[in-house]
Design an enzyme around this catalytic site. Structure first.
Site, PDB file in Angstrom:
ATOM      1  CB  SER A  34      -0.938   0.013   1.208  1.00  0.00           C
ATOM      2  OG  SER A  34      -0.216  -0.117   2.417  1.00  0.00           O
ATOM      3  CG  ASP A 324      -4.342   5.190   7.044  1.00  0.00           C
ATOM      4  OD1 ASP A 324      -3.166   5.045   7.444  1.00  0.00           O
ATOM      5  OD2 ASP A 324      -4.794   4.575   6.061  1.00  0.00           O
ATOM      6  CG  HIS A 327      -1.402   3.617   4.667  1.00  0.00           C
ATOM      7  ND1 HIS A 327      -2.635   3.115   5.052  1.00  0.00           N
ATOM      8  CD2 HIS A 327      -0.744   2.592   4.076  1.00  0.00           C
ATOM      9  CE1 HIS A 327      -2.720   1.846   4.686  1.00  0.00           C
ATOM     10  NE2 HIS A 327      -1.583   1.511   4.098  1.00  0.00           N
TER      11      HIS A 327
END
Length: 349
Positions: A34, A324, A327
């Site tokens: 990610s 978040d 991340h």
């Protein structure tokens, strides 16, 4: 000739030097999780997605592309610094033609890892399939550009791997299967071995300039702080030690590949140091909060939970090191990219 006119003329005629290798690299090719997924997970059946608000609110047009951040990623900033497009497309996004993908492509998938079990946990794209996509991409490139040009693009491209975080923060430290089989030291060795195999596979497909990112201090992401039962709110040092152990072995393994793969340049890039510096000295970088993510309460929200908590998302993304609970924010990604541009990129290219 007047002195000032002579200076202007000389300035115009002298070659320009930049700190980047702009113009020398035809493409950026990306593998990983990610941290570098440009939206591939939008096109597979998984809950691990970032294609909804508040993700992407600082991206061009405020579009949630599937990037797990409020804006651009490290790879986007690197692409721009290399004189390529300002964002790297996702391979599975059919709106891009092979001509557009010829200057950059991301095969990455949020939630994946070097351990094949890690990708199965989140039903995402394993590294092995990302490499299979790379093979297909090469064939498409040959049809579009001719074999010689395609081979040259891939050989001169910057190939970047950013993967391994989920193997530890999700697979080893949360679920019981791997700890039942491996000690932490054994698991680190196993994961580094998978990293070695991934680089060799990319090399066999023509990649020659390969950058492999180490892990950040994974014990300091907001989620790890929240779940640190021994010292709530503080960095989890056990997680950080695992990252350091992995990084040390990874750096050694990547170094060895330079002597084992003829014509290859394989470079390890330290992410731990720069993120650790941000976390330890936030005010030096203009951050106000490094312990919580911008999304929701900032303690546990990531992926779908961020979408549920949009109305509680912070107003000033730039004040937060994390968007978040896992991340980084766009500003943190840019800080990491600048470090790579000024150090490892110069060595590699």
């Amino acid at each position: 000739m007047p002195y000032w006119l002579l200076i202007l003329l000389l300035n115009a005629l002298l070659p320009r030097h930049t700190t980047t290798a702009a113009g020398k690299v035809p493409a950026i090719i990306v593998f990983g999780d990610s941290t570098v997924d440009a939206g591939n997970n939008n096109y597979i059946p998984t809950l691990t997605k970032g294609n909804f608000p508040p993700y992407g609110r600082d991206f061009d047009g405020g579009v949630a592309t599937g990037r797990f951040s409020n804006g651009r990623l490290v790879t986007d900033f690197l692409s721009e610094a290399l004189g390529l497009p300002s964002s790297v497309p996702a391979y599975l996004d059919s709106s891009y033609t092979i001509d557009q993908l010829a200057s950059g492509v991301s095969f990455a998938s949020g939630g994946t890892g070097l351990d094949h079990l890690t990708s199965r946990i989140s039903s995402v794209i394993p590294i092995s399939r990302q490499l299979a996509y790379f093979r297909l991409y090469k064939e498409k490139l040959k049809l579009a550009k001719g074999e010689d040009v395609a081979n040259e693009i891939i050989a001169e491209a910057l190939c970047l791997f950013s993967v391994g975080t989920n193997d530890f923060i999700v697979n080893y430290f949360v679920l019981p299967l791997r700890p039942a089989v491996y000690t932490l030291a054994e698991y680190v060795t196993y994961i580094v071995g998978e990293a070695d195999s991934a680089v060799r596979a990319a090399y066999e497909l023509g990649a020659r300039k390969i950058l492999f990112a180490g892990l950040a201090p994974i014990g300091c992401v907001p989620f790890a702080r929240t779940m640190n039962h021994d010292a709530p709110g503080e960095c989890n040092e056990e997680r950080n030690q695992a990252a350091l152990m992995f990084n040390s072995q990874l750096m050694e393994a990547m170094g060895k590949l330079n002597s084992e793969l003829p014509g290859a340049k394989v470079v390890y890039t330290d992410i731990y140091g720069v993120v650790s510096s941000v976390v330890s000295n936030p005010s030096d970088y203009g951050f106000v909060n490094v312990a919580q993510g911008c999304c929701g309460t900032g303690l546990i929200e990531t992926t779908i939970l961020c979408g549920l908590s949009e109305r509680w998302t912070c107003q000033d993304d730039d004040a937060y090191a994390f968007f978040d609970s896992v991340h980084p924010s766009q500003r943190t990604y840019k800080i990491i990219a600048n470090k790579i541009i000024n150090t490892e990129l110069q060595t590699l290219l």
